[in-house]
Design a protein around this motif. Sequence first.
Motif, PDB file in Angstrom:
ATOM      1  N   ASP A 204       0.851  -1.192   0.000  1.00 51.00           N
ATOM      2  CA  ASP A 204       0.000   0.000   0.000  1.00 51.00           C
ATOM      3  C   ASP A 204       0.890   1.246   0.000  1.00 51.00           C
ATOM      4  O   ASP A 204       2.112   1.163   0.183  1.00 51.00           O
ATOM      5  CB  ASP A 204      -0.984  -0.017   1.176  1.00 51.00           C
ATOM      6  CG  ASP A 204      -0.343   0.138   2.548  1.00 51.00           C
ATOM      7  OD1 ASP A 204       0.899   0.305   2.633  1.00 51.00           O
ATOM      8  OD2 ASP A 204      -1.079   0.085   3.545  1.00 51.00           O
ATOM      9  N   GLU A 205       0.273   2.400  -0.207  1.00 49.17           N
ATOM     10  CA  GLU A 205       1.042   3.631  -0.379  1.00 49.17           C
ATOM     11  C   GLU A 205       1.836   4.026   0.873  1.00 49.17           C
ATOM     12  O   GLU A 205       3.007   4.426   0.761  1.00 49.17           O
ATOM     13  CB  GLU A 205       0.126   4.776  -0.803  1.00 49.17           C
ATOM     14  CG  GLU A 205       0.869   6.065  -1.149  1.00 49.17           C
ATOM     15  CD  GLU A 205       1.911   5.897  -2.239  1.00 49.17           C
ATOM     16  OE1 GLU A 205       2.970   6.558  -2.155  1.00 49.17           O
ATOM     17  OE2 GLU A 205       1.703   5.087  -3.178  1.00 49.17           O
ATOM     18  N   GLU A 209       5.927   4.592   0.935  1.00 52.62           N
ATOM     19  CA  GLU A 209       6.607   5.793   1.419  1.00 52.62           C
ATOM     20  C   GLU A 209       7.751   5.426   2.360  1.00 52.62           C
ATOM     21  O   GLU A 209       8.834   6.022   2.312  1.00 52.62           O
ATOM     22  CB  GLU A 209       5.608   6.709   2.119  1.00 52.62           C
ATOM     23  CG  GLU A 209       4.595   7.353   1.173  1.00 52.62           C
ATOM     24  CD  GLU A 209       3.558   8.195   1.901  1.00 52.62           C
ATOM     25  OE1 GLU A 209       3.695   8.347   3.139  1.00 52.62           O
ATOM     26  OE2 GLU A 209       2.631   8.692   1.246  1.00 52.62           O
TER      27      GLU A 209
END
Length: 284
Positions: A204-205, A209
């Motif tokens: 997932d994002e 990150e």
Amino acid sequence: MTMTEPAASPVQRTPSRKSVLMCRPEHFTVSYRINPWMHPEDPTSTATAVAQWEVLYRTYLDLGFDVQLIDPVEGLPDMVYAANGGFVLDGKAYGASFTYAERQPEGPAYMDWFAAQGYEVHRPVEVNEGEGDFLLVGDVILAGQGFRSASNSHQELASIFGREVVSLQLVNPSFYHLDTAIAVLDDGRGTAPANIAYLPAAFDEPSLEILRERYPDAILVTEEDAAVLGLNSFSDGYNVVIASRAKDFERQLRERGYNPIGVDLSELLLGGGGVKCCTLELRR
């Protein structure tokens, strides 16, 4: 005339001697379905699985690794995937507690082996699948969640080993263990800094990150190479044993100064495993 600057030389890679645990696939078959790779209706060959596994085993011996073997147990066809059997660091072994009933007896089998070898065994309270979801990168343990290992196991892991544990969310069912989506290339114990390769689409994002910030020089692997479990590889800091069909990953590794070594584990891929799945690192 303008002189062209020479291309930068790759980082000097230094191999380290590894100690690993493996399990010969004497009982390998696909008789149930607990991941997207498994199709019990399709034929499998135990003899082929053993022959391919032997090539991996010999490759490690040729690289100078200390290779320990655990006896396979009849009725546990996935026991060949030794990485799931626990997480070993600083002479401690955190045992596995498997999600699916078909694999749950593997946990005690591996913990008995750890105890017999003198490791300080920690029996798990939380569901986890060992090095399938826990990867040591430098002083940090990357920990996967979303399909197999419970997030509570990350706290349990941190309390046992006293290391920073960084949780990452897996979102693609085909890459249900962290070691199918991330390869540890440098563990920070050699001359090069800790670094990884990974498949961005597996996370997932928020997790992406974290990975971008911590590993800006990481190798990004194509979905085509990830689909043959190219990331499910094992590195000593210079030699990287990978799926022989992961050609672009092989190219990128060579460009970075690594020595990729391709092996064919296509029969074991039918059970959802590759090089790393067959390899549990033992760290005293």
